[in-house]
Design an enzyme around this catalytic site. Structure first.
Site, PDB file in Angstrom:
ATOM      1  N   ASN A 112       0.797  -1.283   0.010  1.00  0.00           N
ATOM      2  CA  ASN A 112      -0.137   0.054  -0.111  1.00  0.00           C
ATOM      3  C   ASN A 112       0.813   1.313  -0.004  1.00  0.00           C
ATOM      4  OD1 ASN A 112      -1.897  -1.726   0.289  1.00  0.00           O
ATOM      5  ND2 ASN A 112      -2.292  -1.342   2.365  1.00  0.00           N
ATOM      6  N   HIS A 129       5.635  -0.451  -2.667  1.00  0.00           N
ATOM      7  CA  HIS A 129       5.429   0.289  -4.042  1.00  0.00           C
ATOM      8  C   HIS A 129       5.424   1.872  -3.756  1.00  0.00           C
ATOM      9  CE1 HIS A 129       2.790  -3.700  -5.123  1.00  0.00           C
ATOM     10  NE2 HIS A 129       4.074  -3.418  -5.459  1.00  0.00           N
ATOM     11  N   GLY A 198      -5.334  -9.061   3.228  1.00  0.00           N
ATOM     12  CA  GLY A 198      -6.059  -8.083   2.233  1.00  0.00           C
ATOM     13  C   GLY A 198      -5.244  -7.982   0.859  1.00  0.00           C
TER      14      GLY A 198
HETATM   15  P1  OAD Z   1      -6.042  -6.075  -4.731  1.00  0.00           P
HETATM   16  O1  OAD Z   1      -7.256  -5.041  -4.942  1.00  0.00           O
HETATM   17  O2  OAD Z   1      -5.653  -6.827  -5.835  1.00  0.00           O
HETATM   18  O3  OAD Z   1      -6.959  -6.958  -3.669  1.00  0.00           O
HETATM   19  C1  OAD Z   1      -7.403  -6.555  -2.554  1.00  0.00           C
HETATM   20  C2  OAD Z   1      -7.816  -7.869  -1.716  1.00  0.00           C
HETATM   21  O4  OAD Z   1      -8.096  -7.217  -0.606  1.00  0.00           O
HETATM   22  C3  OAD Z   1      -8.820  -8.571  -2.306  1.00  0.00           C
HETATM   23  O5  OAD Z   1      -8.210 -10.004  -2.004  1.00  0.00           O
HETATM   24  C4  OAD Z   1     -10.068  -8.643  -1.370  1.00  0.00           C
HETATM   25  O6  OAD Z   1     -10.712  -9.804  -1.137  1.00  0.00           O
HETATM   26  C5  OAD Z   1      -9.451  -8.048   0.095  1.00  0.00           C
HETATM   27  N1  OAD Z   1     -10.281  -7.354   0.929  1.00  0.00           N
HETATM   28  C6  OAD Z   1     -11.230  -6.415   0.552  1.00  0.00           C
HETATM   29  N2  OAD Z   1     -11.790  -5.946   1.599  1.00  0.00           N
HETATM   30  C7  OAD Z   1     -11.021  -6.496   2.868  1.00  0.00           C
HETATM   31  C8  OAD Z   1     -11.204  -6.422   4.114  1.00  0.00           C
HETATM   32  N3  OAD Z   1     -11.983  -5.265   4.709  1.00  0.00           N
HETATM   33  N4  OAD Z   1     -10.083  -6.977   4.869  1.00  0.00           N
HETATM   34  C9  OAD Z   1      -9.160  -7.823   4.596  1.00  0.00           C
HETATM   35  N5  OAD Z   1      -9.124  -8.094   2.934  1.00  0.00           N
HETATM   36  C10 OAD Z   1     -10.176  -7.277   2.154  1.00  0.00           C
HETATM   37  O7  OAD Z   1      -5.239  -5.252  -3.949  1.00  0.00           O
HETATM   38  P2  OAD Z   1      -3.634  -5.630  -3.677  1.00  0.00           P
HETATM   39  O8  OAD Z   1      -3.543  -7.056  -3.754  1.00  0.00           O
HETATM   40  O9  OAD Z   1      -3.097  -4.961  -2.545  1.00  0.00           O
HETATM   41  O10 OAD Z   1       0.085  -2.046  -7.463  1.00  0.00           O
HETATM   42  O11 OAD Z   1      -3.017  -5.233  -5.158  1.00  0.00           O
HETATM   43  C11 OAD Z   1      -1.735  -5.312  -5.393  1.00  0.00           C
HETATM   44  C12 OAD Z   1      -0.868  -4.080  -6.189  1.00  0.00           C
HETATM   45  O12 OAD Z   1      -1.841  -4.144  -7.389  1.00  0.00           O
HETATM   46  C13 OAD Z   1      -1.231  -2.672  -5.638  1.00  0.00           C
HETATM   47  O13 OAD Z   1      -0.124  -2.639  -4.679  1.00  0.00           O
HETATM   48  C14 OAD Z   1      -1.323  -1.781  -6.836  1.00  0.00           C
HETATM   49  C15 OAD Z   1      -2.168  -2.546  -7.419  1.00  0.00           C
HETATM   50  O14 OAD Z   1      -1.856  -2.495  -8.867  1.00  0.00           O
HETATM   51  C16 OAD Z   1       0.645  -0.857  -7.925  1.00  0.00           C
HETATM   52  O15 OAD Z   1      -0.188   0.120  -8.209  1.00  0.00           O
HETATM   53  C17 OAD Z   1       1.968  -0.999  -8.459  1.00  0.00           C
END
Ligand code: OAD
Length: 261
Positions: A112, A129, A198
């Site tokens: 994040n 990131h 998450g």
């Molecule tokens: P994602 O949007 O891919 O995944 C978010 C995850 O959080 C999903 O698996 C949801 O099920 C989960 N989620 C939603 N609400 C939640 C809650 N209240 N508690 C726990 N989990 C929850 O986001 P990231 O995996 O962080 O990169 O994405 C990785 C990267 O892709 C980011 O850092 C960004 C993006 O493109 C860049 O910008 C380089």
């Protein structure tokens, strides 16, 4: 990705997990956008609410996009910076911060860019990131603290060299900061337990950290309301929101952290 109803109550914490965490000398956390969802910061890949459901990352989050239209990219990040600027850490961030004085080898590795772990009080945080509140010169990489954002036509420029300014975040097709990645890899290799919170674990190299940690003998714990590509390969999957599950987990394993059980 499945979007089943999200359970409101914390799942039961398995006794085997409690034992494993109590014995752990080093614990690492890999967090993603989901931990900040309850702070009002949108995730990326959630079907209805995710950023990438509404915006095209190729138009906004790549070096090419910035070369094509620096103003569009700057304005999108300025909008997100403002949104994130109003966000407050939630119970999930706070539970991890409460753990730091209790678990000596705790490191939070985050994808994040919102700084909410630090705002909650965590001090051992690796930002893979970058951070959206920092701005840098797109040519020299120098961090800049003041800029003139008044032009309706173009992105602000570096006062020293005249190049456009950009957010200090990692875009697609860019490499991660060397020191942050090295530190994250070390922690994944050396930890006894990795909490994966998450994240869809879709974006590399962050997504390889759970596999790497597992390969080196760590137990992997996933905290997420939805299954991910990792779920079948984790030792414990705690299904629920981070803001519900993390306080319950911390209260169950480390009563000395002082969170209400
Ligand atoms: P994602 O949007 O891919 O995944 C978010 C995850 O959080 C999903 O698996 C949801 O099920 C989960 N989620 C939603 N609400 C939640 C809650 N209240 N508690 C726990 N989990 C929850 O986001 P990231 O995996 O962080 O990169 O994405 C990785 C990267 O892709 C980011 O850092 C960004 C993006 O493109 C860049 O910008 C380089």
């Amino acid at each position: 990705m499945a979007t089943d109803p999200v359970p409101d109550a914390a799942p039961a914490i398995p006794a085997a997990l409690i034992g494993r965490l109590r014995k752990a000398r080093a614990i690492a956390v890999l967090s993603g956008a989901g931990i900040s969802a309850e702070s009002g910061v949108p995730t990326f890949r959630d079907a209805q609410t995710g950023m990438w459901a509404k915006f095209d990352p190729l138009e906004l989050a790549t070096p090419d996009a910035f070369r094509r239209n620096a103003k569009l990219v700057w304005d999108w990040y300025a909008w997100r910076r403002e949104l994130i600027g109003h966000a407050k850490p939630n119970a999930g961030h706070r539970a991890l911060a409460a753990l730091e004085p209790v678990v000596s080898g705790l490191l939070v590795i985050t994808q994040n860019v919102d700084g909410l772990h630090q705002a909650a009080g965590s001090t051992h945080v690796v930002e893979l990131h970058g951070n959206i509140q920092r701005v840098k010169c797109s040519r020299e990489g120098t961090i800049v603290t003041h800029w003139d954002d008044s032009s309706p036509r173009e992105a602000p420029r570096c006062a020293r060299c005249g190049a456009f300014l950009r957010p200090d975040v990692v875009w697609f097709e860019e490499t991660l900061p060397d020191d942050a990645l090295a530190c994250a890899e070390r922690a994944a290799r050396d930890c006894d337990v990795l909490l994966v919170i998450g994240t869809t674990a879709e974006v590399y190299p962050a997504a390889m950290l759970p596999t790497y940690a597992r390969h080196h003998g760590a137990a992997i714990v996933e905290i997420n309301p939805n299954p991910t590509r990792l779920t079948d390969r984790v030792d414990f999957a705690l299904r629920g929101r981070a803001g519900v599950v993390l306080p319950a987990l911390v209260a169950a394993v480390w009563p000395e952290a002082g969170l209400p059980s």
